[in-house]
Scaffold this motif. Structure first.
Motif, PDB file in Angstrom:
ATOM      1  N   PRO A   8      -5.829   7.176  -1.880  1.00  0.00           N
ATOM      2  CA  PRO A   8      -6.287   8.468  -2.232  1.00  0.00           C
ATOM      3  C   PRO A   8      -5.292   9.011  -3.129  1.00  0.00           C
ATOM      4  N   HIS A   9      -5.998   9.481  -4.328  1.00  0.00           N
ATOM      5  CA  HIS A   9      -5.009  10.125  -5.358  1.00  0.00           C
ATOM      6  C   HIS A   9      -5.699  10.844  -6.185  1.00  0.00           C
ATOM      7  N   HIS A  10      -5.213  11.859  -7.121  1.00  0.00           N
ATOM      8  CA  HIS A  10      -6.025  12.804  -8.081  1.00  0.00           C
ATOM      9  C   HIS A  10      -5.528  12.524  -9.471  1.00  0.00           C
ATOM     10  N   LEU A  11      -5.396  11.297  -9.571  1.00  0.00           N
ATOM     11  CA  LEU A  11      -4.641  11.130 -11.042  1.00  0.00           C
ATOM     12  C   LEU A  11      -5.612  11.208 -12.177  1.00  0.00           C
ATOM     13  N   PRO A  12      -7.018  10.902 -11.960  1.00  0.00           N
ATOM     14  CA  PRO A  12      -7.581  11.201 -13.049  1.00  0.00           C
ATOM     15  C   PRO A  12      -7.817  12.650 -13.353  1.00  0.00           C
ATOM     16  N   GLN A  13      -7.818  13.080 -12.150  1.00  0.00           N
ATOM     17  CA  GLN A  13      -8.151  14.740 -12.469  1.00  0.00           C
ATOM     18  C   GLN A  13      -6.773  15.476 -13.059  1.00  0.00           C
ATOM     19  N   ILE A  14      -5.633  14.986 -12.497  1.00  0.00           N
ATOM     20  CA  ILE A  14      -4.514  15.635 -13.164  1.00  0.00           C
ATOM     21  C   ILE A  14      -4.379  15.085 -14.727  1.00  0.00           C
ATOM     22  N   ILE A  15      -4.483  13.832 -14.873  1.00  0.00           N
ATOM     23  CA  ILE A  15      -4.594  13.247 -16.195  1.00  0.00           C
ATOM     24  C   ILE A  15      -5.618  14.263 -17.123  1.00  0.00           C
ATOM     25  N   LEU A  16      -6.770  14.477 -16.644  1.00  0.00           N
ATOM     26  CA  LEU A  16      -7.658  15.176 -17.347  1.00  0.00           C
ATOM     27  C   LEU A  16      -7.289  16.644 -17.477  1.00  0.00           C
ATOM     28  N   PHE A  17      -6.707  17.245 -16.478  1.00  0.00           N
ATOM     29  CA  PHE A  17      -5.932  18.393 -16.575  1.00  0.00           C
ATOM     30  C   PHE A  17      -5.001  18.500 -17.460  1.00  0.00           C
ATOM     31  N   LEU A  18      -4.168  17.568 -17.474  1.00  0.00           N
ATOM     32  CA  LEU A  18      -2.928  17.476 -18.655  1.00  0.00           C
ATOM     33  C   LEU A  18      -3.669  17.257 -20.172  1.00  0.00           C
ATOM     34  N   LEU A  19      -4.767  16.729 -20.066  1.00  0.00           N
ATOM     35  CA  LEU A  19      -5.215  16.517 -21.535  1.00  0.00           C
ATOM     36  C   LEU A  19      -5.860  18.094 -21.966  1.00  0.00           C
ATOM     37  N   ILE A  32       0.883  -1.316   0.003  1.00  0.00           N
ATOM     38  CA  ILE A  32       0.187  -0.003  -0.073  1.00  0.00           C
ATOM     39  C   ILE A  32       0.953   1.187  -0.032  1.00  0.00           C
ATOM     40  N   TYR A  33       1.925   1.318   0.778  1.00  0.00           N
ATOM     41  CA  TYR A  33       2.439   2.410   0.935  1.00  0.00           C
ATOM     42  C   TYR A  33       3.391   2.491  -0.377  1.00  0.00           C
ATOM     43  N   ARG A  34       3.928   1.438  -0.958  1.00  0.00           N
ATOM     44  CA  ARG A  34       4.564   1.769  -2.360  1.00  0.00           C
ATOM     45  C   ARG A  34       3.779   2.279  -3.202  1.00  0.00           C
ATOM     46  N   ARG A  35       2.500   1.880  -3.331  1.00  0.00           N
ATOM     47  CA  ARG A  35       1.547   2.127  -4.387  1.00  0.00           C
ATOM     48  C   ARG A  35       1.343   3.612  -4.286  1.00  0.00           C
ATOM     49  N   TRP A  36       0.970   4.025  -3.021  1.00  0.00           N
ATOM     50  CA  TRP A  36       0.764   5.412  -2.759  1.00  0.00           C
ATOM     51  C   TRP A  36       1.915   6.078  -3.157  1.00  0.00           C
ATOM     52  N   TRP A  37       3.061   5.949  -2.681  1.00  0.00           N
ATOM     53  CA  TRP A  37       4.572   6.617  -3.101  1.00  0.00           C
ATOM     54  C   TRP A  37       4.387   6.823  -4.521  1.00  0.00           C
TER      55      TRP A  37
END
Lengths: 745, 603
Positions: free
Chosen positions: A130-141, A13-18
């Protein structure tokens, strides 16, 4: 083993979150980099290499900032445990117990640990990091799309306003590019005038040298279609060439005057093109060269019955001789009674009109009727074959005089320094004086001498009588010199008088028209009788009226008597007759005068007594005049252009409008001079034309300016000396010194 | 390294502030570090803290260290040095090599001598190789030992002068010296706007003097070129020349009666656009006035206003005698102020007008009714009155006959009074001898006419204007404090100020610094009519001349310093050298970085 597994789950879990955190930071940095870089590119419009470098730097900076701003440095396993405790109540706030660092110290802890680990295994698949990858990817696009759209905006109008390079967008053209038509082939034909018998020449050299009157024809072949083509001669004449199809044009001109010309044409877009200046040099047809060889202009010969004169002549012409002849004039007599007879001796000229002819003409003086004292004048004249009007040339007049040995000249009198007394008409009074002198000197003279002088006086009296006798139609003196048929009675027979006149004697009466109607001198028709004088027939002599004629006859009679006595060596007896003759001649002179009224300006009568020496100046006042002498300054524009060109030698800039206009005016002045002398200044005119067209000749500027200046200075006349103030080194200080020193006394 | 000092130019109180702040910072932050719960790496933290704050302080204080030196003998490479000379010197021993004013391989660049003495005080003997030192550096070698191994004079033009300001018809004279070393001859061509106007060929080895001449007929600014051509074109020197247009003259002809001489003379003057006024006496008190190329003005009375506008008065003797007393005074005064006067004597001159007597020109009878004048190859007999002008040491001969002077003048005040015994000259025009007529009157008018003062602005002949080089100018002002304006080729104008001479109040001097090459102009502010154009040469001009001047000056310097009497003081043995700040900055970065990193390490 189970502990390892739980710890492993936590570790996973730690590594994934990292990883999520790092990816978030990187993607965020990337998005921001794209945003910033695209904005910078939009504003500054730099090239891709530079833009990539900027983007790299931005990315590095932004990555650092995002990392610093994120919680990545605070992130640890405790954080993960806290998260699980907060979001998964199943963990019963005991997730930390699963940490490998937490050592079990009691049974309760161990039990709780086992309980929690089982629950962790159960909920592990469902744990959401918890992460914001989708938002960030959307932002990037979104950012990427935004940047792409910004890059598509056309900024060319901004670039133009900023003066930067315009990016042309190529598109397919429907028409082929238009090429300016050029002159591909040139042919010039020169047809000299027919009489020169020169061949027609063809050349490709546009600088033409032709005989005056030659027909010059131009054939031009252009590379493309044009509207019209023309030749401009100087600034005065333009001829339009005729089209012969296939972009071929033809024109011709008969050339008579030197100058220069240009070739011009108008292309289909209406643009006019003009060539440089070409020389038109005209070779003149020279006049024939005539020469009399080996003879002085004035020659004196002794009279000889077999005297001959050989005259060698040479005639040369550049194209052909059509006629040459010697004109000889015989002058007989002397004084006032000189007769002229002219003869022309034509040299044969072959039909082929040679360019050189040499002849020898032998004059037989006897055959010409020359006698001692006569003169022969001759000159050579020739015509060439120029068409339509022949050219003529002649030599100077050559003189040949036959010395008259019988002619007595006065010897140089000792002390007087007079070498010759001109023959003059001895008057009656002079005869009287000489007769009286002879009478006085009779005693001192020997008889022979006395008789000789008396005889001479008689001869003089005779000559005088004959001169006066002309008015009565008596024979001329020439008859006396040639032993004329003197009958002693006065007027000779009419035939003798007729022999003296013939059509070729150069006398004023030898007029063709006159001869046609008059025939021989004195033989006037009835229509002209009233208008002519008959001086060879005494009865018809019309100088004087009858009374005067009678008196003149009486005077002549007295002269006869006087002559008789003098020839008889009786001067005393001749004297009274001489006096009577003199008296009669004086009376005739008085009576023969005609008084006419004076015509012309009648001045107002003078009033010397009223105005003379009064000193009245009332009507005379001071006067003032103002006058402006126009400057004689040839080529004023050239003078100004010289100053301009010297300045342009140093300036590296295109011509300004007023400078171009000045150079154009100077070029016009130069052209006027070149038209007269094409060899001077034509090259400069060409260079000037290019200089103006190319806004100051960016290449070879200096050489061009020097070439133009060379032509300007050659055309301009040398300035005449003009008084000016001389340069001086006087300063206010030196003048003060001079003043204080009192000047130079 | 035997001592640390401070290079910074701080005040002492500033020094105390920095040290105090550093100490306070170390103490405070150290206490904080000590009080931190985690005592791991405490000593390291304190060390790093001290290093950071100390290095920060040292950046402000700029420490130096003492270096002991020994006197050095160095080579100084100047312009156009010969590397063979350098190599030969280096064979004997290794010298430190400096390059003055230019970057050279294996040499240390120094911009000038003063920076050398400052940066390298150990150098006390200098061997100068090349063209030598610039003028500005000469004073800085006064305290050094030095040797000069100067270049020989360069091939080419080593001296060049020419007349820069001419009138139309004046001849441009170019003189100079040429150093010829190569085999064969060289040709010098003087080229003007009309082409090559003069040339000379030099064949002798060594220094040759040359002289060339040319004429320009038109007013304007020209650049003549002096081309030197040997086997190929060697060099090209530019010679700027200003040909000044002259204003028309103002001439007054006074005649006691109308005459052909006056008529033809006035026409001859007027055709060249000179302003001619004529006053011929018709009767007592009645005159005929003529004004050519000007508007009419009052000429009834010859007063100072009338005479002030004139440059020359030509009058016959009777006309001068008939002037009123007041007019005579005005005339005399005007001559004293610069007006020129020519008197045409009468058949019986008698006594010269009394008011002109101070000019003291006397006549003697010689009985000759004509004199022969040579004009070119022509000898013309011209009629004159049977008199000649007596010799006088102060007499200026204008026209001379075999038996004496026929036209002469004498300086009177600022002007000149001339006298002519020529009877008539106009028949020369009628006979078609325009050249002779022109020759006579040209000489007379130019010698007697009022002289203009020299231009107010002046640039010494020895000064060669170059960009970014000072140029001395002088100015003669009349009343005001002059203000100079320098106009550059681009059109920009710069104001410059002048210094008044202590002894001559009207003489001012100044210095200008032209920036570009090309035609410039200086003039007085508010007075454009006294402008002086001049040409600033480029860096490629007068290379040989400049080199020659530099070499000559360095030779003179060497001779001058050979006889110096004082002893050069001993160079110092030690000097302070600053510690490079980069090192201190690196220490600061490392220590701060270490502090930051230490905080990040998980404990």
């Amino acid at each position: 083993m189970e502990k390892l597994k739980e710890h492993d789950i936590l570790g996973q879990i730690y590594r994934r979150w990292w990883i999520y955190l790092w990816v978030e930071n990187i993607l965020m940095a990337l998005a921001l980099t794209i945003l910033v870089a695209s904005m910078l590119q939009f504003i500054f419009q730099y090239d891709s290499t530079f833009g990539f470098a900027i983007a790299s730097i931005c990315f590095a900076l932004l990555l650092c900032l995002t990392i610093l701003g994120s919680k990545i440095f605070r992130f640890n396993r405790q954080y993960v445990a806290s998260y699980l405790n907060a979001n998964y109540p199943e963990m019963e706030e005991s997730t930390e117990l699963l940490s490998d660092k937490h050592q079990a110290t009691s049974i309760l802890v161990t039990l709780q640990k086992d309980r929690v680990s089982a629950k962790l295994k159960a909920i592990y698949p469902g744990i959401k990091i918890p992460h914001h990858l989708p938002q960030i990817i959307l932002f990037l696009l979104v950012i990427t799309l935004h940047s792409f759209l910004i890059g598509r905006v056309d900024m060319s109008h901004l670039q133009q306003e900023n003066g930067q390079e315009i990016r042309a967008v190529a598109f397919d053209a429907k028409e082929t590019a238009y090429r300016t038509p050029t002159l591909d082939t040139v042919s010039v034909g020169i047809t000299p005038p027919g009489y020169t018998r020169l061949e027609i020449t063809k050349t490709e050299n546009l600088d033409i040298s032709a005989i005056v009157g030659s027909l010059v024809s131009w054939h031009f072949q252009f590379s493309d279609s044009i509207v019209t083509s023309f030749l401009s001669f100087g600034y005065e004449d333009t001829i339009f060439l005729q089209s012969k199809g296939s972009n071929t044009y033809f024109g011709s001109k008969k050339v008579r005057f030197p100058g220069f010309y240009t070739i011009g044409y108008v292309d289909i877009h209406g643009k006019s093109h003009t060539s440089k200046y070409f020389v038109l040099e005209i070779l003149e047809d020279e006049k024939p060269k005539v020469e009399i060889i080996g003879r002085e202009q004035y020659t004196v010969m002794m009279y000889d019955l077999d005297a001959v004169l050989d005259v060698r002549v040479e005639v040369q012409d550049d194209f052909g001789i059509t006629a040459s002849y010697l004109v000889a004039t015989v002058a007989k007599g002397s004084g006032e009674s000189v007769k002229f007879r002219e003869e022309k001796f034509v040299f044969p000229v072959p039909d082929y009109h040679p360019t050189v002819q040499k002849h020898v003409k032998r004059f037989n003086l006897q055959q010409l009727g020359m006698a001692p004292g006569d003169e022969l004048y001759f000159y050579l004249e020739a015509f060439d074959n120029r068409h339509p009007e022949r050219q003529r040339n002649r030599t100077e007049m050559y003189f040949l005089a036959l010395e008259d040995t019988a002619y007595q000249t006065l010897s140089v009198s000792a002390g007087l320094g007079v070498d010759k007394v001109p023959e003059y008409f001895r008057s009656q009074r002079q005869i009287i004086i000489d007769t009286e002198r002879l009478i006085r000197e009779r005693k001192d003279l020997p008889a022979k001498k006395f008789h000789e002088r008396s005889n001479n006086l008689g001869a003089d009296q005779k000559i005088l009588r004959l001169r006066y006798g002309q008015f009565l139609g008596e024979e001329f003196e020439s008859d006396m010199a040639h032993g004329g048929k003197e009958n002693g009675k006065g007027a000779p027979e009419g035939g003798d008088a007729e022999e003296d006149h013939h059509p070729d004697d150069g006398h004023d009466h030898s007029n063709d028209a006159m001869d046609a109607t008059v025939g021989r001198i004195g033989d006037v028709g009835p229509e002209l009788e009233a208008y002519t004088h008959q001086h060879n027939i005494s009865e018809e002599a019309t100088f004087f009226d009858e009374a005067l004629k009678a008196k003149l006859k009486a005077a002549l009679a007295q002269m006869w008597e006087a002559e008789l006595k003098l020839r008889l060596h009786q001067p005393e007896d001749a004297l009274p007759f001489e006096y009577k003759a003199l008296k009669l001649i004086k009376e005739i002179q008085q009576q023969s005068r005609v008084y006419v009224d004076k015509v012309g300006f009648e001045p107002p009568p003078l009033k010397p007594l009223e105005t003379r020496f009064t000193g009245d100046l009332d009507e005379i006042t001071s006067k003032s005049e103002t006058k402006f002498v126009p400057p004689v300054d040839p080529y004023p524009n050239i003078q100004s252009a010289i100053v301009l060109l010297e300045a342009l030698k140093l300036a590296q800039r295109p011509l300004r409008v007023h400078e171009r206009e000045l150079l154009a005016r100077a070029g016009k002045e130069l052209a006027d001079g070149v038209a007269i002398r094409p060899s001077i200044g034509l090259q400069s005119l060409n260079v000037l034309k290019i200089f103006i067209e190319q806004e100051g000749l960016p290449q070879n500027r200096r050489q061009g300016i020097e070439a133009i200046l060379d032509g300007f200075f050659k055309i301009m006349p040398t300035k005449r000396p003009r008084p000016e103030k001389l340069s001086t080194e006087r300063t206010a200080l030196s003048e003060l010194f001079i003043m204080e020193a009192g000047g130079i006394k | 390294m035997s001592g640390i000092g401070l290079h910074s130019m701080l005040e002492s109180w500033q020094l105390w502030v920095i040290c105090l702040a550093t100490a306070v910072g170390v103490i405070v932050l150290g206490l904080l570090a000590v009080q931190r719960r985690n005592k791991q790496f405490l000593y390291l933290r304190l060390l790093l803290l001290w290093l950071a704050l100390s290095s920060l302080a040292l950046l402000a204080l700029q420490p130096t260290y003492t270096v002991r030196t020994s006197p050095q003998h160095a080579l100084m490479l100047t312009d156009n040095y010969d590397h063979r000379v350098v190599d030969s010197l280096l064979e004997s021993r290794a010298y430190p090599i400096f390059a003055l004013g230019s970057q050279q391989k294996d040499a240390v660049f120094v911009p000038d001598i003063s920076s050398l003495t400052r940066e390298y005080p150990e150098v006390d003997t200098l061997t100068i190789i090349g063209d030598g030192l610039p003028v500005a550096d000469e004073e800085h070698v006064q305290d050094m030992h030095f040797n000069l191994l100067l270049n020989p004079l360069p091939e080419g033009i080593i001296a060049l002068t020419h007349t820069q300001y001419l009138n139309v018809r004046d001849s441009l004279a170019v003189t100079g010296q040429y150093m010829h070393r190569q085999q064969g001859s060289v040709s010098l061509y003087l080229k003007g706007p009309t082409g090559i106007v003069d040339s000379i060929q030099l064949g002798a080895q060594g220094i040759s003097r040359f002289k060339l001449a040319g004429v320009v007929d038109l007013p304007g600014k020209y650049i003549f070129e002096l081309k030197v051509i040997g086997a190929q074109e060697i060099m090209n020197e530019r010679l700027p020349v200003v040909v000044e247009a002259q204003e028309p003259l103002d001439v007054l002809l006074l005649g006691s009666s109308p005459g052909f001489e006056t008529n033809y003379l006035k026409a001859w003057l007027a055709r060249d656009q000179h302003r001619v006024s004529v006053r011929n006496k018709i009767s007592k008190g009645i005159f005929k006035y003529e004004y050519l190329n000007q508007e009419a003005y009052t000429l009834q009375r010859i007063n100072e206003k009338v005479l002030a506008r004139l440059d020359l008065v030509i009058a016959d003797q009777q006309a001068l005698e008939e002037l009123t007393a007041a007019e005579q005074n005005f005339l005399r005064s005007a001559i004293e102020n610069g007006l020129g006067l020519l008197m045409l004597i009468d058949e019986v001159p008698g006594q010269l007008p009394a008011y002109l007597l101070p000019s003291n020109i006397n006549l003697s009878k010689d009985g000759q009714a004509s004199f022969a004048l040579e004009v070119g190859k022509q000898v013309v007999n011209i009629g004159k009155w049977p008199y000649t002008i007596d010799d006088d040491p102060f007499l200026l001969t204008i026209l001379e006959a075999p038996r004496g002077k026929v036209v002469a003048g004498k300086v009177t005040g600022k002007g000149m009074v001339g006298i002519s015994v020529i009877e008539q000259t106009y028949p020369l025009l009628l006979q078609g001898m325009d050249a002779v007529y022109t020759r006579i009157w040209l000489s007379i008018v130019e010698q007697l006419v009022r002289k203009d003062l020299a231009p107010r602005w002046k640039i010494p002949h020895s000064e060669l204007p170059f960009p970014d080089q000072p140029l001395q100018v002088s100015h003669y002002a009349v009343n005001d404090t002059p203000l100079g304006i320098l106009q550059e080729p681009s059109g920009d104008s710069t104001l410059f100020y002048l210094i008044q001479d202590s002894f001559i109040p009207s003489y001012w001097q100044g210095k200008i610094w032209p920036r570009d090459s090309g035609w410039h102009q200086i003039y007085s502010s508010g007075m454009r009519n006294d402008s002086l154009p001049f040409f600033v040469l480029g860096s490629g001009d007068r290379i040989g001349v400049k080199r020659n001047q530099k070499i000559q000056k360095n030779n003179l310097l060497q001779q001058k310093l050979r006889v110096r009497k004082y002893k050069i003081r001993q160079k110092q043995q030690t000097h302070q050298k600053p510690i490079q700040l980069w090192w201190i900055f690196c220490i600061f970065i490392i220590s701060v970085g270490g502090l930051w990193l230490e905080n990040k390490i998980p404990h």
